[in-house]
Motif scaffolding. Structure first.
Motif, mmCIF file in Angstrom:
data_model
loop_
_atom_site.group_PDB
_atom_site.id
_atom_site.type_symbol
_atom_site.label_atom_id
_atom_site.label_comp_id
_atom_site.label_asym_id
_atom_site.label_seq_id
_atom_site.Cartn_x
_atom_site.Cartn_y
_atom_site.Cartn_z
ATOM 1 N N UNK A 70 -20.476 12.117 -0.735
ATOM 2 C CA UNK A 70 -19.414 11.298 -1.842
ATOM 3 C C UNK A 70 -20.469 10.115 -1.990
ATOM 4 N N UNK A 71 -20.299 10.332 -3.178
ATOM 5 C CA UNK A 71 -20.613 8.537 -3.209
ATOM 6 C C UNK A 71 -20.310 7.226 -3.555
ATOM 7 N N UNK A 72 -20.447 6.305 -3.653
ATOM 8 C CA UNK A 72 -19.223 5.217 -3.677
ATOM 9 C C UNK A 72 -18.923 5.028 -5.449
ATOM 10 N N UNK A 73 -17.630 4.290 -6.022
ATOM 11 C CA UNK A 73 -17.509 4.247 -6.698
ATOM 12 C C UNK A 73 -18.475 4.016 -7.822
ATOM 13 N N UNK A 74 -19.093 4.049 -8.770
ATOM 14 C CA UNK A 74 -19.667 2.313 -9.709
ATOM 15 C C UNK A 74 -18.723 1.746 -9.522
ATOM 16 N N UNK A 75 -17.351 1.586 -10.113
ATOM 17 C CA UNK A 75 -17.177 0.475 -10.485
ATOM 18 C C UNK A 75 -16.965 -0.377 -9.505
ATOM 19 N N UNK A 76 -16.652 -0.095 -7.837
ATOM 20 C CA UNK A 76 -16.136 -0.766 -7.080
ATOM 21 C C UNK A 76 -17.669 -0.889 -6.270
ATOM 22 N N UNK A 77 -18.344 -0.151 -6.323
ATOM 23 C CA UNK A 77 -20.060 -0.128 -6.404
ATOM 24 C C UNK A 77 -20.525 -1.832 -6.020
ATOM 25 N N UNK A 78 -20.129 -1.861 -8.071
ATOM 26 C CA UNK A 78 -20.883 -3.258 -8.547
ATOM 27 C C UNK A 78 -19.959 -4.342 -8.875
ATOM 28 N N UNK A 79 -18.618 -4.791 -8.359
ATOM 29 C CA UNK A 79 -17.459 -5.050 -7.850
ATOM 30 C C UNK A 79 -17.787 -5.801 -6.345
ATOM 31 N N UNK A 80 -18.683 -4.941 -5.890
ATOM 32 C CA UNK A 80 -19.073 -5.310 -4.097
ATOM 33 C C UNK A 80 -20.060 -4.824 -3.216
ATOM 34 N N UNK A 81 -21.487 -5.760 -3.963
ATOM 35 C CA UNK A 81 -22.480 -5.220 -4.060
ATOM 36 C C UNK A 81 -22.555 -4.889 -1.854
ATOM 37 N N UNK A 82 -22.211 -5.557 -1.508
ATOM 38 C CA UNK A 82 -22.032 -5.403 -0.371
ATOM 39 C C UNK A 82 -22.165 -4.343 0.713
ATOM 40 N N UNK A 83 -20.397 -3.986 -0.081
ATOM 41 C CA UNK A 83 -20.149 -2.938 0.410
ATOM 42 C C UNK A 83 -20.800 -1.574 -0.175
ATOM 43 N N UNK A 84 -21.947 -1.127 -0.775
ATOM 44 C CA UNK A 84 -21.946 -0.423 -1.001
ATOM 45 C C UNK A 84 -23.923 -0.569 -1.016
ATOM 46 N N UNK A 85 -23.937 -1.165 -0.139
ATOM 47 C CA UNK A 85 -25.949 -1.254 0.933
ATOM 48 C C UNK A 85 -24.966 -0.256 1.714
ATOM 49 N N UNK A 86 -25.907 0.362 2.516
ATOM 50 C CA UNK A 86 -25.609 1.450 3.832
ATOM 51 C C UNK A 86 -26.492 0.508 4.524
ATOM 52 N N UNK A 87 -26.854 0.040 5.975
ATOM 53 C CA UNK A 87 -27.622 -0.626 6.624
ATOM 54 C C UNK A 87 -27.874 0.907 7.083
ATOM 55 N N UNK A 88 -29.553 0.475 7.924
ATOM 56 C CA UNK A 88 -30.225 1.260 7.395
ATOM 57 C C UNK A 88 -29.719 1.698 9.086
ATOM 58 N N UNK A 89 -29.981 3.543 9.981
ATOM 59 C CA UNK A 89 -29.489 3.786 10.682
ATOM 60 C C UNK A 89 -28.250 4.480 10.004
ATOM 61 N N UNK A 90 -27.307 3.886 9.616
ATOM 62 C CA UNK A 90 -25.975 4.558 9.651
ATOM 63 C C UNK A 90 -25.826 5.038 7.629
ATOM 64 N N UNK A 91 -25.085 5.974 7.813
ATOM 65 C CA UNK A 91 -24.369 6.618 6.832
ATOM 66 C C UNK A 91 -23.580 6.202 5.842
ATOM 67 N N UNK A 92 -23.547 6.134 4.923
ATOM 68 C CA UNK A 92 -21.679 5.890 3.650
ATOM 69 C C UNK A 92 -21.804 7.188 4.047
ATOM 70 N N UNK A 93 -19.546 6.676 3.955
ATOM 71 C CA UNK A 93 -18.708 7.572 4.205
ATOM 72 C C UNK A 93 -17.447 6.737 3.635
ATOM 73 N N UNK A 94 -17.345 7.378 2.657
ATOM 74 C CA UNK A 94 -15.483 6.697 2.064
ATOM 75 C C UNK A 94 -14.354 6.619 2.263
ATOM 76 N N UNK A 95 -14.941 7.296 3.729
ATOM 77 C CA UNK A 95 -13.341 7.459 4.724
ATOM 78 C C UNK A 95 -13.489 6.932 5.609
#
Ligand code: HEM
Length: 176
Positions: A70-95
């Protein structure tokens, strides 16, 4: 269960009193999951009580295991740009609580396990089963406890009827 625990390859540390040295012993069903060390970004946590440690544990584990794509919600990602960035070696998981988890997706393709009864091992099916398993490990006696509860309630209803019958008999003909 005893057999699986006994044959598990990661053993429990145990002190040999005779030799005065530390050695290993087979696992028992009452042991915690043996610690495994993973040379990645973090060590996997002990999952034996995970289904109880998190709110709505079974749904949480299932969602976490199937939520990687699942991809970050684009509206939220724009509001919280830091959250939308996944650090190196980590995996985005909305849960996951902080949205980026160091666990690589463990269930990635169909057929990672084989079911004895021929059930199709889809990612969804495996995630459901592993969640159900973790609910069981968190409280193996849950089902028995619930069954005992039903029996107790039936008995109490019966005892209440009996007590009421006794009350009617004892007080029959008495003005009270
Ligand atoms: C089907 C098998 C697996 C299940 C059900 C599972 C489940 C979980 C769950 C529920 C968490 C989140 C814990 C929390 O809420 O605090 C977690 C975290 C973690 N898992 Fe797994 N896991 C599995 C396989 C693996 C594997 C194979 C690895 C290593 C290669 C791994 C490495 C980790 C790590 C490092 C974390 C900590 C993540 C963090 O704090 O960022 N897991 N796992």
């Amino acid at each position: 269960m005893k057999k699986i625990a006994k044959e598990w390859m990661v053993k429990q540390p145990a002190f040999d009193e005779k030799a005065g040295t530390w050695g290993e012993r087979d696992n028992l069903p009452s042991d915690r999951f043996p610690k495994v060390f993973y040379a990645g970004t973090g060590n996997p946590p002990d999952l034996s009580l995970m289904a109880k440690a998190r709110h709505d544990g079974a749904a949480y584990v299932y969602s976490l295991l199937t939520g990687y794509g699942e991809k970050p919600d684009p509206a939220k990602a724009a509001k919280f740009p830091d959250v939308a960035k996944t650090p190196e070696g980590m995996y985005f998981n909305p849960y996951f609580a902080n949205l980026n988890i160091s666990m690589p997706p463990p269930l990635t393709s169909e057929g990672q396990v084989q079911y004895d009864d021929g059930t199709r091992a889809t990612v969804d099916q495996m995630a459901k089963d592993v969640s159900a398993f973790l609910v069981w490990t968190a409280e193996p006696t849950l089902q028995k406890r619930h069954q005992a509860g039903v029996a107790v309630v039936i008995f109490l209803l019966f005892a209440t009827g009996l007590a009421y019958g006794a009350y009617l008999t004892v007080w029959r003909g008495m003005k009270h």
